[in-house]
Design a protein around this motif. Structure first.
Motif, short mmCIF file in Angstrom:
data_model
loop_
_atom_site.label_atom_id
_atom_site.label_comp_id
_atom_site.label_asym_id
_atom_site.label_seq_id
_atom_site.Cartn_x
_atom_site.Cartn_y
_atom_site.Cartn_z
N GLU A 236 -5.00 0.30 -2.27
CA GLU A 236 -4.89 2.19 -1.40
C GLU A 236 -3.56 2.19 -0.56
OE1 GLU A 236 -8.95 2.41 -1.04
OE2 GLU A 236 -6.64 1.04 -1.46
N ASP A 237 -3.35 1.32 0.82
CA ASP A 237 -2.59 0.84 1.12
C ASP A 237 -1.40 0.70 1.02
OD1 ASP A 237 -3.47 2.29 3.08
OD2 ASP A 237 -4.00 0.25 4.42
N ALA A 238 -1.01 0.13 -0.10
CA ALA A 238 0.44 -0.03 -0.94
C ALA A 238 0.54 0.84 -1.71
CB ALA A 238 -0.29 -1.61 -2.33
N ARG A 239 0.24 1.64 -2.29
CA ARG A 239 0.70 2.57 -2.96
C ARG A 239 0.82 3.74 -2.14
NH1 ARG A 239 -3.21 1.97 -6.59
NH2 ARG A 239 -5.08 3.10 -5.10
N ILE A 240 0.29 4.16 -0.24
CA ILE A 240 1.36 4.98 1.18
C ILE A 240 2.62 4.44 1.06
CG2 ILE A 240 0.92 5.76 3.04
CD1 ILE A 240 -2.44 5.56 2.31
N ALA A 241 2.78 3.28 1.37
CA ALA A 241 3.86 2.24 1.39
C ALA A 241 4.83 2.42 0.82
CB ALA A 241 3.43 0.52 1.88
N ILE A 242 4.65 2.38 -0.37
CA ILE A 242 5.70 3.03 -1.70
C ILE A 242 6.47 3.97 -0.87
CG2 ILE A 242 6.29 3.13 -3.52
CD1 ILE A 242 4.88 0.75 -3.79
N GLN A 243 5.27 5.10 -1.01
CA GLN A 243 5.63 6.43 -0.45
C GLN A 243 6.54 7.26 0.38
OE1 GLN A 243 1.25 8.38 -0.70
NE2 GLN A 243 1.52 7.96 -2.85
N ALA A 244 5.78 5.93 1.44
CA ALA A 244 6.25 5.83 2.87
C ALA A 244 8.22 5.43 2.83
CB ALA A 244 5.67 5.22 4.29
N GLY A 245 8.20 4.61 1.72
CA GLY A 245 10.05 4.06 1.77
C GLY A 245 10.02 2.42 2.21
N ALA A 246 8.87 1.75 1.82
CA ALA A 246 8.71 0.17 1.96
C ALA A 246 9.91 -0.31 1.08
CB ALA A 246 7.34 -0.04 1.89
N ALA A 247 10.64 -1.68 1.27
CA ALA A 247 11.41 -1.52 0.33
C ALA A 247 10.41 -2.96 -0.02
CB ALA A 247 12.55 -2.12 1.07
N GLY A 248 9.24 -3.40 0.97
CA GLY A 248 8.13 -4.59 -0.15
C GLY A 248 7.41 -3.83 0.29
N ILE A 249 5.86 -5.52 0.47
CA ILE A 249 4.92 -5.70 0.91
C ILE A 249 4.82 -6.72 0.72
CG2 ILE A 249 2.36 -5.42 0.54
CD1 ILE A 249 3.05 -2.42 -1.18
N ILE A 250 4.14 -7.06 2.31
CA ILE A 250 3.58 -8.24 2.38
C ILE A 250 2.09 -8.59 2.74
CG2 ILE A 250 4.06 -10.96 4.00
CD1 ILE A 250 6.61 -9.65 5.20
N VAL A 251 1.44 -8.94 1.76
CA VAL A 251 -0.30 -8.84 1.76
C VAL A 251 -0.21 -10.06 2.92
CG1 VAL A 251 -2.25 -9.70 0.70
CG2 VAL A 251 -0.16 -8.72 -0.15
N SER A 252 -1.01 -9.42 4.02
CA SER A 252 -1.37 -10.58 5.59
C SER A 252 -2.28 -10.43 6.16
CB SER A 252 0.00 -10.54 6.80
OG SER A 252 -0.42 -11.42 7.36
N ASN A 253 -3.24 -10.95 6.63
CA ASN A 253 -4.13 -10.51 7.57
C ASN A 253 -3.81 -11.06 9.11
OD1 ASN A 253 -5.24 -13.81 7.26
ND2 ASN A 253 -6.03 -12.47 5.01
N HIS A 254 -2.58 -11.87 8.92
CA HIS A 254 -2.04 -12.28 9.98
C HIS A 254 -2.46 -13.35 10.57
CE1 HIS A 254 -0.10 -10.28 13.84
NE2 HIS A 254 -0.40 -11.55 14.47
N GLY A 255 -2.96 -13.68 9.73
CA GLY A 255 -3.19 -15.55 9.72
C GLY A 255 -4.61 -16.05 10.04
N ALA A 256 -5.60 -14.76 9.81
CA ALA A 256 -7.00 -14.47 10.12
C ALA A 256 -7.24 -14.51 10.81
CB ALA A 256 -7.24 -15.78 10.10
N ARG A 257 -6.16 -13.41 12.07
CA ARG A 257 -6.05 -14.08 13.70
C ARG A 257 -6.27 -12.32 14.32
NH1 ARG A 257 -3.11 -17.86 15.91
NH2 ARG A 257 -2.12 -17.07 17.94
#
Length: 367
Positions: A236-257
């Motif tokens: 869901e958030d990946a699709r919104i990120a593209i709509q918002a103009g993101a040039a790319g996506i980093i799948v991350s959980n912040h190093g589980a932090r």
């Protein structure tokens, strides 16, 4: 002792560093379930290697946002690297440049964007935390742009800092001889000691909790740089990120932090990749310790991966030479994995080269 793999630097760093510093780098949030899972999930993905393919020549080169790099292994943003080694981000920048790959500099670096740029040529991205004071953000983005940084990695999973219990126990704070260099002149470079984690208090005071998708669009009005959205775990958030103009996506959980009990990034990756439908590149951050992990991420659709903790642990152990060695070891392991799987270039790595626990049983394709 001869270091033969990336993980061995962890124990050396633990011996060398003050407890407060090692714990800060090493720990995850709360029960640290996701911290373990970031590794364990890779272990449940198996290979389906193809044989009798001429693998005399292996090409690992790729492009990220149009920039040529030698391999799909890049350096993730990790804060306050001078706590690990006096050379800090300088050493990491030089090592990444020597390896022909991209370094991402943290907003909370102990060296400024200008200082890192002064280490010489190299492709560098800048990781951004959005402060309550937007003038500060604007200034910082402009400085990064002027210093020759090529993209902004906007961290979106940190409206508040995750509960890292070792930092609370240790009353973590930035050692007094160091500052958050990018904010030095703005009276935001120091972290006060607190009753719990000094960093958590700093974040509560400075980082904007109202950050929303409209700010991703605002960011595009103040910079020409491409924006990578870092911290996406759902389709869901990946699709919104593209709509918002993101040039790319980093799948991350912040190093589980941040939020514990989110899936490992390798487990969330395929959902995000499918949601983007190839419109923007998707990268993976979190848990990569072997060349086999890199291959698995690419087989699931990642365009590349970022490594965080291995860099700071190697930095603590051996400075710039350690970071160079980590990048070289991962490169060599990845090349070997490609060869033994029958892949000569990144484009030959397919979903059919791996099997995951969520796959339906296979029917053999007709040859």
């Amino acid at each position: 002792m001869e270091i033969t793999n990336v993980t061995e630097y962890d124990a050396i760093a633990k011996q060398k560093l003050p407890k407060m510093v090692y714990d800060y780098y090493a720990s995850g949030a709360e029960d640290q379930w996701t911290l373990q899972e970031n590794r364990n999930a890779f272990a449940r993905i198996l290979f389906r290697p193809r044989i009798l393919i001429d693998v005399n020549k292996i090409d690992m080169a790729t492009t990220v946002l149009g920039f040529k790099i030698s391999m799909p292994i890049m350096v993730a943003p990790t804060a306050m690297q001078k706590m690990a080694h006096p050379d800090g981000e300088y050493a990491t920048a030089r090592a990444a440049s020597a390896a022909g790959t991209i370094m991402t500099l943290s907003s909370w670096a102990t060296s400024s964007v200008e200082e890192v740029a002064s280490t010489g040529p190299g492709i560098r991205f800048f990781q951004l935390y959005v402060y309550k004071n937007r003038k500060v953000v604007e200034q910082l983005v402009r400085r990064a742009e002027k210093a020759g940084f090529k993209a902004i990695a906007l961290t979106v999973d940190t409206p508040r800092l995750g509960r890292r219990e070792s930092d609370i126990k240790n009353r973590f704070t930035l050692p007094s001889n160091l500052t958050l260099k990018n904010f030095e002149g703005l009276d935001l470079g120091k972290m006060d000691e607190a009753n719990d984690s000094g960093l958590a208090s700093y974040v509560a005071g400075q980082i904007d909790r109202t950050l929303s998708w409209k700010d991703v669009q605002w960011l595009q009005t103040i910079t020409k740089l491409p924006i990578l959205v870092k911290g996406v775990l759902t389709g869901e958030d990946a699709r919104i990120a593209i709509q918002a103009g993101a040039a790319g996506i980093i799948v991350s959980n912040h190093g589980a932090r941040q939020l514990d009990y989110v899936p490992a990034t390798i487990s969330a990756l395929e959902e995000v990749v499918k949601a983007t439908q190839g419109r923007v590149p998707v990268f993976l951050d979190g848990g990569v310790r072997r060349g086999t992990d890199v291959f698995k991420a690419l087989a699931l659709g990642a365009s590349g991966i970022f490594i965080g903790r291995p860099v700071v642990f190697a930095l603590a152990a051996e400075g710039e030479a350690g970071v160079r060695k980590v990048l070289q070891m991962l490169r060599d392991e990845f090349e070997l994995t490609m060869a033994l799987s029958g892949c000569r270039s990144l484009s030959e790595i397919t979903r059919n080269h791996i099997v995951t626990e969520w796959d339906t049983p296979r029917h053999l394709p007709r040859l």
